[in-house]
Design a protein around this motif. Structure first.
Motif, short mmCIF file in Angstrom:
data_model
loop_
_atom_site.label_atom_id
_atom_site.label_comp_id
_atom_site.label_asym_id
_atom_site.label_seq_id
_atom_site.Cartn_x
_atom_site.Cartn_y
_atom_site.Cartn_z
N SER A 38 0.83 -1.20 0.00
CA SER A 38 0.00 0.00 0.00
C SER A 38 0.87 1.25 0.00
N TYR A 41 2.19 1.56 -3.52
CA TYR A 41 1.14 2.06 -4.43
C TYR A 41 0.95 3.57 -4.31
N TYR A 46 -2.07 3.95 -10.24
CA TYR A 46 -2.23 2.51 -10.42
C TYR A 46 -3.71 2.16 -10.49
N GLY A 48 -4.83 -0.98 -10.50
CA GLY A 48 -5.07 -2.28 -9.90
C GLY A 48 -4.81 -3.44 -10.84
N PHE A 49 -4.57 -3.15 -12.13
CA PHE A 49 -4.35 -4.24 -13.07
C PHE A 49 -2.98 -4.13 -13.74
N ALA A 261 -10.88 3.86 -4.73
CA ALA A 261 -10.30 2.57 -5.10
C ALA A 261 -11.24 1.76 -5.98
N MET A 267 -6.25 3.09 -7.46
CA MET A 267 -5.71 2.36 -6.32
C MET A 267 -4.57 3.12 -5.64
N ALA A 270 -6.02 6.03 -3.61
CA ALA A 270 -6.71 5.50 -2.44
C ALA A 270 -5.70 5.08 -1.38
N SER A 271 -4.60 4.45 -1.82
CA SER A 271 -3.57 4.03 -0.86
C SER A 271 -2.94 5.22 -0.17
#
Lengths: 302, 300
Positions: A38, A41, A46, A48-49, A261, A267, A270-271
């Protein structure tokens, strides 16, 4: 003889690691690894993929400058925490004092007091939406009967936070159980000698009961601050379709992180938000531990 | 002389009567206070129950009635829930996740706790400290990478993200409570069993576990209420409608995008349906929980 002892020691080593292996793996996989990930990130853009672009401190800069929602969500969350944490402690404690009375049928009252706590958050959420409906809700009707001004509850930004705080009073029984257990650990002899010295109920309360339950008060304070800052489920339901309430008046940090997120797919951002929240929680926890001189630990269970 | 003999008991009786009246008054005040608080705390839930049995028309009439009359009574709310919607399916999904957790967590957590409480080995303190440190790291920090991890593993199509973590003890709190309890279990029985040739696993299973009944029950009840009302996990991980738990189904139907349950009676029925099992568990278990016996036992 020595061989047997060595063998037993080795068995202990092997057995100990085998028995605790689940939690060791669990801590590494489900806490340490994601916590480090996290943090990484938070310096990337990012989805997420696949897409992962390093952005330096840009996520953090965006939190404090460009993102207009940040101020709102942090302010909402803090206002909510500052009111509900002390309110919950005081109400739960008073309820426990009431439920601690030695009187016939007290167990039945305790059950009734605790009942709201077992209702799942989602059920409670839809119940509050109906109960506090400004036209068809029973609360609005009670307001009308009492001749109070027409309420708006969740329908207006100016009253929605107060309404949400009000709904938390129904869960004060949750704290009650812990306080009742704490009261049980206070030696009865203390009250006896106080009574012989002519101390009344309130004198006993302020000189014995409250001082001796300060360790539990402190524990409850720390856990409820940490929990309240991350609160999610009731908010998103009381907050309506958007999960934010009217004009973002019930928009909380945890909901914002969820939206970034899982709705927008940012992502990394959000992190970064989660780490800012973590930092705030860590600082508050340290401050609470540094200022806990009012907590009186007794010798035997300190 | 004669006078005092006469008035003595009478005066005493008068004083006694006055004191008795005072005690009675005090008791009446306490009962009044208790009842007032109880009514305040419970009426929303009674109201939810009562409104779930009203017809939609009866609900929309002002002023609002607390209980339905013969004409306003209706099972429509429950019919919509079970006939037009799949709420038994959602119940089954919720029970499935709960059942796996309620079996796996006490087993895994008690194994780890036994290691910490009863076995002397080099890593004991450090692994315990690592476990306790997880309490400081908020769930909001770990949830995003966990989601990425589970979706990389291909687990986000089903309930695996909601049950696999249970195999690792289900969190520090449960293990910590078990450790505290096991430390208070005397070692004499353990030692006797060892001399009789019982190995470590046999001592765990046949000596320590049978003595941990109350705390294992407490952990199981905690796991039950935690998984039953869990909203965030199912919200993130359950993508297909067939897999929804009650919490997410109710959210999507009453608040979120699906909005299949528009009528208040159905929404209230859904709330009652989801609260039913926790209420039963609580009523069976209430004395131990509410009187603080369990928590007292933990503190030892």
């Amino acid at each position: 003889m020595q061989n047997a002892r060595l063998k037993r020691k080795l068995m202990n080593e092997l057995g100990g690691y085998l028995f605790t292996l689940p939690v060791l793996l669990g801590v590494l996989i489900f806490t340490y690894y994601p916590a480090v990930q996290s943090l990484i990130y938070s310096f990337f853009e990012y989805d997420g993929f696949v897409q992962m672009n390093p952005v330096g401190f840009r996520n953090f800069i965006r939190i404090f400058t460009l993102d207009r929602e940040t101020g709102t969500v942090f302010l909402n969350t803090f206002v909510y925490a500052v009111i509900t944490v002390p309110l919950g402690l005081v109400l739960g404690y008073s309820l426990a004092l009431l439920a601690n009375t030695r009187i016939r049928g007290i167990s039945a009252f305790r059950v009734l007091f605790y009942l709201p706590v077992i209702i799942p958050g989602v059920s409670a959420g839809i119940l509050w939406r109906d109960l506090f409906d400004p036209t068809f809700g029973i609360m609005a009707q009670i307001f009308r009967i009492l001749g109070l001004p027409e309420p708006t509850f969740f329908a207006e930004a100016s009253t929605s936070m107060a309404t949400l705080v009000w709904t938390t009073t129904w869960s004060m029984g949750g704290g009650m159980v812990i306080w009742l257990a704490a009261f049980k650990n206070i030696p009865a002899a203390l009250y006896e000698s106080a009574r012989l010295d002519g101390a009344g109920y309130f004198r006993q309360l302020f000189s014995i009961t409250i001082p001796l339950s300060t360790p539990m008060i402190f524990y409850n304070l720390v856990t409820s601050v940490i929990g309240t800052l991350q609160i999610f489920s009731t908010m998103i339901i009381a907050g309506g379709t958007s999960g934010r309430g009217v004009d973002n008046s019930l928009y909380f940090i945890a909901v914002k992180i969820y939206n970034e997120a899982f709705t927008r797919g940012s992502m990394g951002y959000a992190s970064a938000l989660a780490w800012v929240l973590f930092a705030i929680i860590a600082v508050l926890t340290v401050v609470m531990f540094m200022s806990n001189r009012w907590v009186q630990y007794s010798e035997d269970n300190g | 002389m004669t006078q005092t003999v006469k008035t003595g008991p009478a005066a005493a009786a008068a004083i006694h009567k006055k004191a008795r009246r005072k005690v009675l008054l005090k008791r009446a005040l306490i009962y009044a206070g208790l009842s007032l608080v109880a009514v305040y705390l419970v009426f929303p839930y009674v109201f939810m129950l009562s409104r779930s049995f009203m017809s939609e028309r009866y609900i929309s009439n002002l002023p609002i009635k607390f209980f339905p009359n013969a004409e306003g009574f209706s099972l429509e709310g429950y019919r919509v829930l079970f006939v037009e919607n799949n709420y038994f399916q959602y119940l089954f999904n919720t029970v499935k996740i709960m059942a796996i957790n309620i079996v796996a967590v006490p087993i895994a957590a008690s194994l780890c706790a036994y290691g910490f409480a009863k076995v002397r080995f080099s890593g004991n303190k450090i692994i315990f400290a690592m476990m306790m440190s997880t309490l400081m790291i908020p769930g909001t920090v770990t949830q995003v990478p966990l989601y990425v991890l589970f979706s990389d593993l291909g687990w986000t199509q089903d309930i695996r993200p909601l049950v696999i973590p249970a195999l690792f003890g289900g969190g520090a709190i449960n293990i910590f409570l078990l450790v505290q309890f096991m430390r208070n279990v005397p070692n004499e029985l353990e030692n006797a069993a060892r001399i009789d040739g019982a190995n470590m696993f046999q001592r765990y299973l046949f000596i320590t576990i049978p003595l941990c009944g109350p705390i294992l029950l407490y952990v199981a009840v905690n796991v039950f209420s935690g998984t039953w009302s869990d909203f965030y996990g199912p919200l993130i991980y359950l993508k297909s409608e067939d897999a929804y738990t009650l919490a997410v189904a109710i959210y999507y139907d009453c608040v979120g995008p699906r909005a299949d349950l528009n009528a208040i009676n159905t929404q209230m029925a859904a709330g009652v349906f989801m609260s039913f099992l926790p209420a039963v568990v609580f009523l069976v278990y209430q004395r131990k929980l509410v009187d603080g016996i369990m928590i007292g036992a933990i503190k030892g």
